[in-house]
Scaffold this motif. Sequence first.
Motif, mmCIF file in Angstrom:
data_model
loop_
_atom_site.group_PDB
_atom_site.id
_atom_site.type_symbol
_atom_site.label_atom_id
_atom_site.label_comp_id
_atom_site.label_asym_id
_atom_site.label_seq_id
_atom_site.Cartn_x
_atom_site.Cartn_y
_atom_site.Cartn_z
ATOM 1 N N PRO A 19 -36.028 69.609 -45.686
ATOM 2 C CA PRO A 19 -36.177 68.192 -45.336
ATOM 3 C C PRO A 19 -37.397 67.598 -46.020
ATOM 4 O O PRO A 19 -38.433 68.254 -46.086
ATOM 5 C CB PRO A 19 -36.379 68.210 -43.821
ATOM 6 N N PRO A 20 -37.271 66.372 -46.517
ATOM 7 C CA PRO A 20 -38.444 65.730 -47.107
ATOM 8 C C PRO A 20 -39.567 65.640 -46.061
ATOM 9 O O PRO A 20 -39.287 65.383 -44.888
ATOM 10 C CB PRO A 20 -37.950 64.331 -47.472
ATOM 11 N N ALA A 25 -41.781 64.486 -40.632
ATOM 12 C CA ALA A 25 -42.916 64.064 -39.808
ATOM 13 C C ALA A 25 -42.501 63.049 -38.746
ATOM 14 O O ALA A 25 -43.110 62.959 -37.684
ATOM 15 C CB ALA A 25 -43.994 63.469 -40.708
ATOM 16 N N ASN A 26 -41.440 62.278 -39.049
ATOM 17 C CA ASN A 26 -41.029 61.226 -38.104
ATOM 18 C C ASN A 26 -39.697 61.498 -37.426
ATOM 19 O O ASN A 26 -39.129 60.615 -36.788
ATOM 20 C CB ASN A 26 -40.921 59.898 -38.865
ATOM 21 N N ALA A 27 -39.171 62.705 -37.587
ATOM 22 C CA ALA A 27 -37.805 62.970 -37.118
ATOM 23 C C ALA A 27 -37.705 62.989 -35.599
ATOM 24 O O ALA A 27 -38.632 63.419 -34.910
ATOM 25 C CB ALA A 27 -37.319 64.294 -37.686
ATOM 26 N N ASN A 28 -36.558 62.527 -35.087
ATOM 27 C CA ASN A 28 -36.304 62.601 -33.647
ATOM 28 C C ASN A 28 -36.196 64.052 -33.200
ATOM 29 O O ASN A 28 -36.619 64.410 -32.104
ATOM 30 C CB ASN A 28 -34.974 61.908 -33.298
ATOM 31 N N ALA A 29 -35.564 64.875 -34.027
ATOM 32 C CA ALA A 29 -35.323 66.269 -33.639
ATOM 33 C C ALA A 29 -36.478 67.155 -34.094
ATOM 34 O O ALA A 29 -37.106 66.897 -35.110
ATOM 35 C CB ALA A 29 -34.038 66.756 -34.281
ATOM 36 N N THR A 292 -29.885 62.606 -32.231
ATOM 37 C CA THR A 292 -30.487 63.787 -32.836
ATOM 38 C C THR A 292 -30.012 64.010 -34.272
ATOM 39 O O THR A 292 -30.810 64.270 -35.165
ATOM 40 C CB THR A 292 -30.121 65.026 -31.976
ATOM 41 N N VAL A 293 -28.696 63.909 -34.458
ATOM 42 C CA VAL A 293 -28.139 64.217 -35.787
ATOM 43 C C VAL A 293 -28.394 63.066 -36.759
ATOM 44 O O VAL A 293 -28.610 63.284 -37.947
ATOM 45 C CB VAL A 293 -26.621 64.523 -35.686
ATOM 46 N N PHE A 294 -28.359 61.831 -36.250
ATOM 47 C CA PHE A 294 -28.559 60.686 -37.150
ATOM 48 C C PHE A 294 -29.980 60.136 -37.086
ATOM 49 O O PHE A 294 -30.276 59.116 -37.697
ATOM 50 C CB PHE A 294 -27.521 59.596 -36.867
ATOM 51 N N ASP A 295 -30.825 60.817 -36.299
ATOM 52 C CA ASP A 295 -32.240 60.443 -36.290
ATOM 53 C C ASP A 295 -32.426 58.939 -36.030
ATOM 54 O O ASP A 295 -33.266 58.281 -36.651
ATOM 55 C CB ASP A 295 -32.875 60.825 -37.649
ATOM 56 N N ILE A 296 -31.631 58.424 -35.121
ATOM 57 C CA ILE A 296 -31.602 56.967 -34.926
ATOM 58 C C ILE A 296 -32.943 56.400 -34.450
ATOM 59 O O ILE A 296 -33.528 56.887 -33.484
ATOM 60 C CB ILE A 296 -30.483 56.614 -33.917
ATOM 61 N N LYS A 297 -33.378 55.383 -35.166
ATOM 62 C CA LYS A 297 -34.527 54.584 -34.739
ATOM 63 C C LYS A 297 -33.934 53.194 -34.481
ATOM 64 O O LYS A 297 -33.809 52.377 -35.413
ATOM 65 C CB LYS A 297 -35.584 54.500 -35.863
ATOM 66 N N PRO A 298 -33.533 52.954 -33.219
ATOM 67 C CA PRO A 298 -32.712 51.755 -32.936
ATOM 68 C C PRO A 298 -33.395 50.446 -33.318
ATOM 69 O O PRO A 298 -32.726 49.471 -33.631
ATOM 70 C CB PRO A 298 -32.480 51.812 -31.429
ATOM 71 N N GLY A 430 -34.579 66.584 -40.902
ATOM 72 C CA GLY A 430 -36.011 66.703 -40.619
ATOM 73 C C GLY A 430 -36.381 68.094 -40.157
ATOM 74 O O GLY A 430 -37.556 68.437 -40.081
ATOM 75 N N VAL A 431 -35.367 68.899 -39.833
ATOM 76 C CA VAL A 431 -35.642 70.255 -39.359
ATOM 77 C C VAL A 431 -34.986 71.293 -40.279
ATOM 78 O O VAL A 431 -35.631 72.221 -40.760
ATOM 79 C CB VAL A 431 -35.109 70.454 -37.912
ATOM 80 N N THR A 432 -33.692 71.096 -40.534
ATOM 81 C CA THR A 432 -32.903 72.116 -41.228
ATOM 82 C C THR A 432 -33.006 71.979 -42.743
ATOM 83 O O THR A 432 -32.881 70.879 -43.278
ATOM 84 C CB THR A 432 -31.409 71.959 -40.833
#
Length: 649
Positions: A19-20, A25-29, A292-298, A430-432
């Motif tokens: 992951p970049p 650094a900002n990922a939900n998961a 989690t999978v789409f890292d949504i920032k609503p 962001g993790v995998t």
Amino acid sequence: MTNNPTITELSHEDRTFPPPEEFAANANATAEEYDKAAADRIGYWEEQAKRITWDTPFDTVLDWSDKPNAQWYVGGKLNAAYNCVDRHVENGLGDRVAYYFEGESGDTRTITYSDLLREVSKAANALTELGVKTGDRVAIYMPMIPETVFAMLACARLGAPHTVIFGGFSASAIADRVKDCGVEFVITSDGGYRKGKPSGLKSVVDEAMVDCPEVRNVLVVRRTGQDVDWKEGRDLWWHDVVDRQSETHTPEAFDSEHPLYIMYSSGTTGKPKGILHTTGGYLVGTSFTHWTVFDIKPESDVYWTAADIGWVTGHSYIVYGPLANATTSVLYEGTPDTPHRGRWWEIVEKYKVSILYCAPTAIRSFMKWGRDIPAKFDLSSLRLLGSVGEPINPEAWMWYREHIGGGRCPVVDTWWQTENGSILISPLPGVTSTKPGSAMRPLPGIVADVFDDEGRSVEPGNGGYLVIKEPWPSMLRTLWGDEERFEKTYWSQYPEVYFAGDGAKIDRDGDFWVLGRVDDVLNVSGHRMSTAEIESALVAHPKVAEAAVVGARDEMTGQAIEAFVILRESAADGGDDVVSELRSHVRSSIGPIATPRSIMLVPDLPKTRSGKIMRRLLKDVAENREVGDVTTLADSSVMDLIQKGIAES
Ligand code: PRX
């Protein structure tokens, strides 16, 4: 057990994409999610349920005492539509855009959460006035327009389970579904726009209704303005009934296990299965995975699932998941090449789409059309790409990453099924560290494995059958009206374990590779169809004596439908005309997606001594391979005859 999994030999994939840093650094998961869920799976699902507003809190997270009938969030009460709409308005998000609607012909609508609340409330009031009650099933046969979402949420508000029927299905497919779940109320539209032309939907419903006298009302949205036949007393215009309703409606809380919807999907026999999803677990599953999978920032993302609401992907990731998370989504009515092949990229640029979710078949079309087309548009708003519906070949994955994602966006290949309700296997962005072509790992809280015939986990590097070993919140609860088939299809291969019907392999790093169906289910452009369903349609034609259908590999659609047909003697030497007649017959009995790529007229079909058609051999012919072992055939000369006939035609 069905056929052995078709394990295509995969050499080990050495390309990995970490992951970049900035994304991570900002990922939900976070990586800890896996440990948390492994340490206390039920506690993890209890935690995830906090994403939802419960009218009455649940007292038990999971009741798995009556296997395989799971109950999630027992004792809890909630309203799905309230969770998707009202609570966001109450939380001050009324002005946030819920949908940017883009019609195929270029018309647009912006619908805020306040607008959505108003429209859904009016629709719920209208349905109530028309006598729709809690528990009644409502069929929805619509184009991809905002009213489709309004209708679904109005049903959810009333606790009337909807069954959305994909707009490409035929009249008889509608009639089958309407009758199977006892629908008395249908919502449709005069038509929608597809490939630059208005399509007829009301006319198809009219044809279906000839067979469905129990349907009281058909509520019709005006979309195209085309002329439609009208049955007084039964048919009603949406604008006549809905527009005059009150803009407020008080939602009622329903039991967590109250049916939310039925979605029909193909199984191994001719009759589609009515997959039942209930309220609490489904909403937890869709909002959790969407987050989690789409890292949504609503507050900042513009999210786009480029799928049809008529399939489960649309239910979970255009409607329920995104709305539960107060997301801004794009809703696009049409096809990717109307009026030009850059339409999707124009939409990404216009709305600054940041997350795109689509099927590999679309990506393969874009590859064929060339990288120059997306290169003409500004795609810099994209930050995450998702894939769903069928195995994504590593070349398509790489192309997607490079030419759409500019080499900077993580790609999540998400595996799940209509039955699962929400994504079960996927990388966590962001993790995998991802590998092109692999769905990677089961999500936190999901216990998946690959079993051999005896129900043992395969060793890393080996293939077998994909299974889920523990229940999960958004799992199907039963097949509508057919508990026996539910138990037999999913729970009989291995005791107390969910059998997905897919072949899979675990590589030596422990990552999952889903290889496709191991049963008689086809996957054409990410759409599920059963060989038996298409065979039944063919055999129903007066000129056909027998038919066998197989899925042959196809570069664009993943699989293509190949039919082998024995004509009745009276129709023999029918030539090309018969073939085109049969193709259009299948089209009109099931829908355009079921049209065979080719139909081969054959003198006989390969059968075992017990009379079972050996589709494996026909698949060899369809895929232009040397025909496999014929020793178990009742008559081993059949394959020679078939091949000779094909060579001569
Ligand atoms: O074979 C698998 C394939 O699609 C099937 C489920 O189809 P459906 O119920 O129509 O749902 C499609 C969208 C969720 C599965 O049994 N499939 C789905 N996603 C993937 C996949 N195969 C490989 N990789 C995937 N990511």
